[in-house]
Enzyme design. Structure first.
Site, PDB file in Angstrom:
ATOM      1  N   THR A 160       0.876  -1.172   0.000  1.00  0.00           N
ATOM      2  CA  THR A 160       0.000   0.000   0.000  1.00  0.00           C
ATOM      3  C   THR A 160       0.908   1.215   0.000  1.00  0.00           C
ATOM      4  O   THR A 160       1.977   1.194   0.620  1.00  0.00           O
ATOM      5  CB  THR A 160      -0.859   0.003   1.276  1.00  0.00           C
ATOM      6  OG1 THR A 160      -1.821  -1.032   1.164  1.00  0.00           O
ATOM      7  CG2 THR A 160      -1.571   1.344   1.486  1.00  0.00           C
TER       8      THR A 160
ATOM      9  N   ARG B 104     -14.881  -6.249   0.041  1.00  0.00           N
ATOM     10  CA  ARG B 104     -14.243  -5.763   1.273  1.00  0.00           C
ATOM     11  C   ARG B 104     -13.564  -4.410   1.027  1.00  0.00           C
ATOM     12  O   ARG B 104     -12.904  -4.193   0.014  1.00  0.00           O
ATOM     13  CB  ARG B 104     -13.212  -6.793   1.728  1.00  0.00           C
ATOM     14  CG  ARG B 104     -12.398  -6.419   2.967  1.00  0.00           C
ATOM     15  CD  ARG B 104     -11.066  -5.817   2.610  1.00  0.00           C
ATOM     16  NE  ARG B 104     -10.204  -5.682   3.784  1.00  0.00           N
ATOM     17  CZ  ARG B 104      -9.079  -4.971   3.794  1.00  0.00           C
ATOM     18  NH1 ARG B 104      -8.686  -4.352   2.694  1.00  0.00           N
ATOM     19  NH2 ARG B 104      -8.339  -4.888   4.881  1.00  0.00           N
TER      20      ARG B 104
ATOM     21  N   GLY C 118      -5.972  -3.560   7.619  1.00  0.00           N
ATOM     22  CA  GLY C 118      -6.976  -2.503   7.597  1.00  0.00           C
ATOM     23  C   GLY C 118      -8.080  -2.592   8.626  1.00  0.00           C
ATOM     24  O   GLY C 118      -8.515  -1.578   9.180  1.00  0.00           O
TER      25      GLY C 118
HETATM   26  N1  ASP Z   1      -4.310  -1.162   4.854  1.00  0.00           N
HETATM   27  C1  ASP Z   1      -4.525  -1.866   3.613  1.00  0.00           C
HETATM   28  C2  ASP Z   1      -5.866  -2.547   3.680  1.00  0.00           C
HETATM   29  O1  ASP Z   1      -6.154  -3.159   4.680  1.00  0.00           O
HETATM   30  C3  ASP Z   1      -3.476  -2.846   3.305  1.00  0.00           C
HETATM   31  C4  ASP Z   1      -2.068  -2.427   3.626  1.00  0.00           C
HETATM   32  O2  ASP Z   1      -1.832  -1.296   3.970  1.00  0.00           O
HETATM   33  O3  ASP Z   1      -1.149  -3.253   3.533  1.00  0.00           O
HETATM   34  O4  ASP Z   1      -6.572  -2.524   2.721  1.00  0.00           O
END
Ligand code: ASP
Length: 358
Positions: free
Chosen positions: A222, A250, A276
């Site tokens: 991300t 999701r 998340g």
């Molecule tokens: N936070 C992101 C999510 O849960 C994934 C990540 O940051 O690695 O979609």
């Protein structure tokens, strides 16, 4: 008679003008005086490219070099904007564009796959000056989701759009759309296959939790950026493909203002990365800002409190990059690593991947 009245008014007007002239000059001098001492004219930028079990032993030197080079390339784009007097919003958006366009990161090209083998992307951006924000969730054809998030903020009366409606809005705003196959990468497909195998094995003996480390970590990359411009305006943005094998449309924390992204000139700008579901429940980005605002904590202490104590206690993993209105930067994470970089007004650059590395 009329002529006389006009003459009196004429003379009166100029004598009146004479009078405030000094006042005007004085006030200009005051403003100038103030302008000389007021703006600190500092600026800064920090980015992340995801957090997780990133261990040196699992990394090839080539991969490490590639990640570091892309982080450096991206942050330099934002830094140049800020150095030339550009806005923190532009710096955040353009920096994230570089990372979205790179297959190395889980955002834009290189986004992870859903359980159906599609890519559904989320992004958000927030302007710390106006406290205005924009976000999108579950978009599948928008090349740069962060651009759409900004469009939502600037050109719609809403903060968050999702799915088909968000795509329709992107079309109306003339944003660059691509065939969903654009987002495909071999590596992310392999991750999906691996996670599905683990999931099947678990279903068979039904003894282990759904999320083990394979699942949890099959989402690296991300991307996020926080910036302070020379006018003292803060901005934050985050863009992601979410989690590998995600189901039922999701949506993670990345497009949630307050969880994945937050910016307020009075406090700080924050971009999150990690599991998340925990970041949503912990309202991580806003919580950091609230600790600075209401408890008077320094940015370092606030990020530490939220990531090392609150998030860790909840069972969540991940990290944040944050910058405050003085240009102080904090990058905290409770995972083995977090792709990250910072650059300050003097052009000093740091690029890191693992813990205890700056
Ligand atoms: N936070 C992101 C999510 O849960 C994934 C990540 O940051 O690695 O979609």
């Amino acid at each position: 008679m009329k002529k006389l009245a006009f003459l009196i008014a004429f003379v009166g007007f100029f004598s009146c003008k004479e009078q405030p002239k000094e006042t005007v000059e004085t006030s200009i001098r005051e403003v100038q005086k103030e302008e000389v001492k007021k703006p600190e004219e500092t600026f800064g930028i920090a980015i992340h490219g995801g957090a997780g079990t990133i261990l040196k032993k699992n990394m090839t030197p080539e991969k490490e070099t590639a990640y570091k080079a892309k982080l450096e390339e991206a942050i330099k784009v934002g830094h140049a904007i800020l150095k030339n007097g550009g806005t923190s919003m532009d710096a955040v958006q353009k920096t994230i564009n570089v990372l979205e366009d790179s297959p190395l990161f889980n955002a834009g090209k290189g986004a992870v796959f859903t359980s159906k083998g599609t890519n559904e992307m989320d992004a958000s951006i927030m302007d710390g000056n106006s406290l205005n924000a924009g976000a999108v969730a579950g978009v599948t054809t928008v090349k740069n989701p962060i651009n759409l998030a900004r469009e939502v903020m600037v050109n719609s009366p809403h903060v968050m759009l999702s799915g088909k409606g968000a795509e329709q809005f992107a079309k109306e705003r003339d944003l660059e759309l691509v065939n969903p196959s654009y987002f495909f990468t071999e590596d992310r497909m392999k991750s999906l296959e691996r996670v599905k195998e683990v999931e099947k094995a678990k279903e068979a003996n039904k003894t282990v939790a759904f999320y083990d480390s394979v699942i949890k970590d099959a989402k690296f990359g991300t991307v996020g950026c926080v910036a302070l411009d020379i006018r003292g305006n803060l901005a934050a943005g985050t863009s992601t493909g979410g989690m590998t094998n995600k189901k039922w449309n999701r949506i993670g924390d990345s497009p949630i203002i307050g969880a994945g992204t937050y910016a307020n000139n009075a406090t700080c700008a924050v971009s999150s990365t990690g599991w998340g579901e925990y970041f949503i429940r912990g309202m991580v980005a806003y919580d950091i800002s609230a600790l600075v605002e209401y408890k008077g904590l320094s940015l370092k202490d606030a990020t530490k409190e939220v990531i090392q104590k609150k998030l860790t206690k909840l069972g969540g993993t991940g990290g944040v990059v944050a910058i405050d209105s003085k240009g102080n930067v904090s990058m905290d994470f409770n995972t083995a690593g977090m792709y990250r970089a910072t650059m300050n007004a003097d052009g000093e650059l740091t690029v890191g991947i693992y813990k205890d590395e700056e």
